[in-house]
Design an enzyme around this catalytic site. Structure first.
Site, PDB file in Angstrom:
ATOM      1  N   GLU A 325       0.817  -1.221   0.000  1.00  0.00           N
ATOM      2  CA  GLU A 325       0.000   0.000   0.000  1.00  0.00           C
ATOM      3  C   GLU A 325       0.847   1.267   0.000  1.00  0.00           C
ATOM      4  O   GLU A 325       0.587   2.241   0.705  1.00  0.00           O
ATOM      5  CB  GLU A 325      -0.988  -0.038   1.178  1.00  0.00           C
ATOM      6  CG  GLU A 325      -1.914  -1.249   1.087  1.00  0.00           C
ATOM      7  CD  GLU A 325      -2.892  -1.400   2.234  1.00  0.00           C
ATOM      8  OE1 GLU A 325      -2.806  -0.619   3.203  1.00  0.00           O
ATOM      9  OE2 GLU A 325      -3.732  -2.318   2.165  1.00  0.00           O
ATOM     10  N   GLU A 426      -6.224 -10.284  -2.877  1.00  0.00           N
ATOM     11  CA  GLU A 426      -7.001 -10.317  -1.630  1.00  0.00           C
ATOM     12  C   GLU A 426      -8.492 -10.135  -1.927  1.00  0.00           C
ATOM     13  O   GLU A 426      -9.158  -9.291  -1.346  1.00  0.00           O
ATOM     14  CB  GLU A 426      -6.535  -9.225  -0.665  1.00  0.00           C
ATOM     15  CG  GLU A 426      -5.059  -9.248  -0.352  1.00  0.00           C
ATOM     16  CD  GLU A 426      -4.620  -8.089   0.539  1.00  0.00           C
ATOM     17  OE1 GLU A 426      -5.469  -7.549   1.287  1.00  0.00           O
ATOM     18  OE2 GLU A 426      -3.432  -7.713   0.500  1.00  0.00           O
TER      19      GLU A 426
END
Length: 549
Positions: A325, A426
């Site tokens: 991220e 994910e």
């Protein structure tokens, strides 16, 4: 921003049956995409589609009198139809600008079609799309959020409609080309004479495409859960068990017990496993003791973290999510400088050179997020690659609300221009929806991922922890399928060649079209039986395999 979709989209079993018996006369989906800023725009996709000869209107943005915003007025938008949108954009009076294309009524509901990070002096390509639902879709309009002078130019705009059936058939065409291969088995006797009516049984025993799920500490010693997993998946990722806050909750107190026990399971069962993650830029998920270090102490700590993981797990994980991220957070880069990420990748590659090293990010494919546009992600990947470090995988988290299938496909098209493996790492659907709606949306996402040739694997974020999951479970606590689990089982069966039985023709041959992977074959004729094995790897050429009886 309110997101709305038709729940009737993709009632798939009937549609696939209908497509198998009906001729197709619709448009072929154009996967063309461009991630470089060009001196001149390319020709419009689909010759412009329904925007052919349709010039945009320009209106001034409220409160920003120097910004003219293009609007394409739309007519005859059909509910349930899927629309692929693209255009080239050039700006003036700004170094760069995130331009967002949306549909709907500007004064009420709207849906993001796509974004582009436009540059001055050259043309940038925006590609996206939308599904016409109950939105009042009267126009496609481009927006710009920053309050500064800006001129926007538009060229080669295109809007191409697809019916649900056409969209599905285009998906299936991509699957047939990227995930399957034609096979012809030839059977002969020891004298080389081809044998007619030899009996054959062909069974796929493993799949080339990796589709798996997260697992967690609750997996350890849980034989029913392990068996349920093994019946379905060929890949895994540990949800939290190798994250820094798990393996070193206090400085110097390393504990890899949970990761070791999970790794023993995947080793024993030959499951491919991803390494998630080494560093997480979000300070909320950085160990508290790490945040309190001085800069020099932090540098030493991150080097120790890498050395510890690599010395213990080198060659165990096929991937490492090295920095998680990075587009949304910058804890390490802020503390250690802008080259921190480069150094992470260099060091990990030196220690584990066979692993594929990923960036992993959210809201690239899920929604329109100005922090993580597809162009920002591409720019970050290029920045890292220019430094000749070993970042060589694209991770898309895939935590979806209501998915927008044509925008998902367009984003994958654009990322595919980099020529790197793409993983949906994910995947889940928000638990704000009913379980039935979660299943509908999950199927849309999985079909888009599996049908795109640049996607190498999909991981579901569905680990069961304390009888619940992060957002989306596939089963209840007793391992009874939920609607999402039923979708996964249906697709696993659909994407498997299974067991085929047949006989050779007058030429001693038997042909079929199989999913990529490993196969076992049993051939019999006149009381003689031979077992053999072969594999199907990506190729547009027919695989020929000979058996002698």
């Amino acid at each position: 921003m309110k997101r709305m979709r038709s729940h009737a989209m993709f009632s798939l079993s009937f549609l696939y049956w209908m497509l198998s018996v009906s001729p197709y006369d619709g448009p072929l989906y154009d996967s063309s995409a461009f991630s470089e800023c060009k001196q001149y725009p390319e020709k419009p996709l689909y010759a412009g589609g329904i925007l052919k000869d349709n010039l945009p209107e320009f209106t001034r943005a409220d409160g920003i009198t120097t910004v003219n915003l293009p609007i394409f007025k739309l007519q005859d938008i059909t509910p349930g139809t899927i629309y692929s949108f693209s255009t080239w954009i050039k700006i003036k009076n700004a170094d760069s600008a995130v331009i967002t294309a949306s549909v709907g009524d500007q004064d009420s509901d709207e849906l993001c079609v796509g974004t582009v990070d436009a540059k001055p002096g050259c043309w940038s390509f925006l590609k996206g799309g939308f599904v016409a639902s109950s939105l009042n879709i009267s126009s496609i309009y481009l927006k710009y959020s920053d309050e500064q002078d800006l001129e926007i130019e538009i060229a080669s705009a295109s809007l191409q409609p697809f019916t649900e059936q056409q969209w599905l058939l285009n998906q299936q065409t991509k699957i047939n080309m990227a995930r399957k291969r034609a096979v012809t088995i030839h059977v002969s006797n020891k004298q080389g004479v081809r044998l007619e009516n030899a009996s054959l049984t062909v069974e796929q025993v493993s799949k080339d495409f990796l589709l798996g799920s997260a697992i967690a500490y609750t997996f350890i010693g849980n034989t029913p859960y392990q068996n349920w997993f093994l019946e379905r998946f060929n890949a895994a990722v540990f949800e939290d068990e190798i994250k820094w806050y798990t393996t070193e909750p206090k400085q110097g107190q390393l504990n890899y017990t949970l990761a070791d026990e999970l790794l023993e399971f995947v080793r024993r069962n030959q499951i491919t496993v991803r390494g998630h993650n080494i560093f997480w830029e979000d300070p909320k998920y950085t160990p508290a003791w790490v945040q309190n270090l001085t800069d020099s102490e932090l540098k030493s700590a991150v080097n120790s973290r890498i050395q510890s993981l690599m010395s213990k797990y080198k060659d165990e994980f096929v991937h490492w999510d090295v920095n998680n991220e990075l587009l949304h957070f910058n804890f390490y880069e802020q503390r250690l400088g802008p080259d921190a990420t480069h150094e992470f990748y260099r060091t990990v590659h030196q220690q584990d050179p066979l692993a594929t090293l990923f960036l992993n990010e959210f809201n690239v494919v899920e929604t329109c997020d100005s922090s993580s546009t597809v162009d920002k992600y591409i720019a970050k990947i290029r920045e890292l690659k220019e430094d000749r470090m070993s970042m060589n995988g694209i991770g898309l988290e895939g935590h979806f609300g209501a998915p927008n299938p044509p925008r998902i496909r367009a984003t994958l098209d654009k990322l595919a221009t980099l020529g790197l493996p793409i993983w949906l790492t994910e995947v889940d659907i928000s638990d704000t929806f009913s379980k039935e709606t979660q299943a509908i949306y999950l199927e849309q996402v999985l079909r888009e991922g599996f049908s795109h040739p640049a996607v190498d694997g999909i991981m579901l974020w569905s680990a069961i922890r304390r009888n619940k999951c992060y957002r989306m479970c596939l089963t209840d606590p007793d391992l009874n399928n939920l609607p999402t689990g039923n979708v996964v089982d249906k697709l696993l069966k659909e994407w498997d060649t299974g067991v085929l039985k047949g006989q050779t023709d007058e030429h001693g041959s038997y042909s079929f079209y199989g999913f990529l992977g490993e196969y076992k074959l049993t051939a019999s004729y006149d009381g003689k039986v031979v077992d053999a094995a072969f594999s199907l790897s990506p190729s547009h050429e027919t695989k020929h395999f000979s058996v002698q009886l």
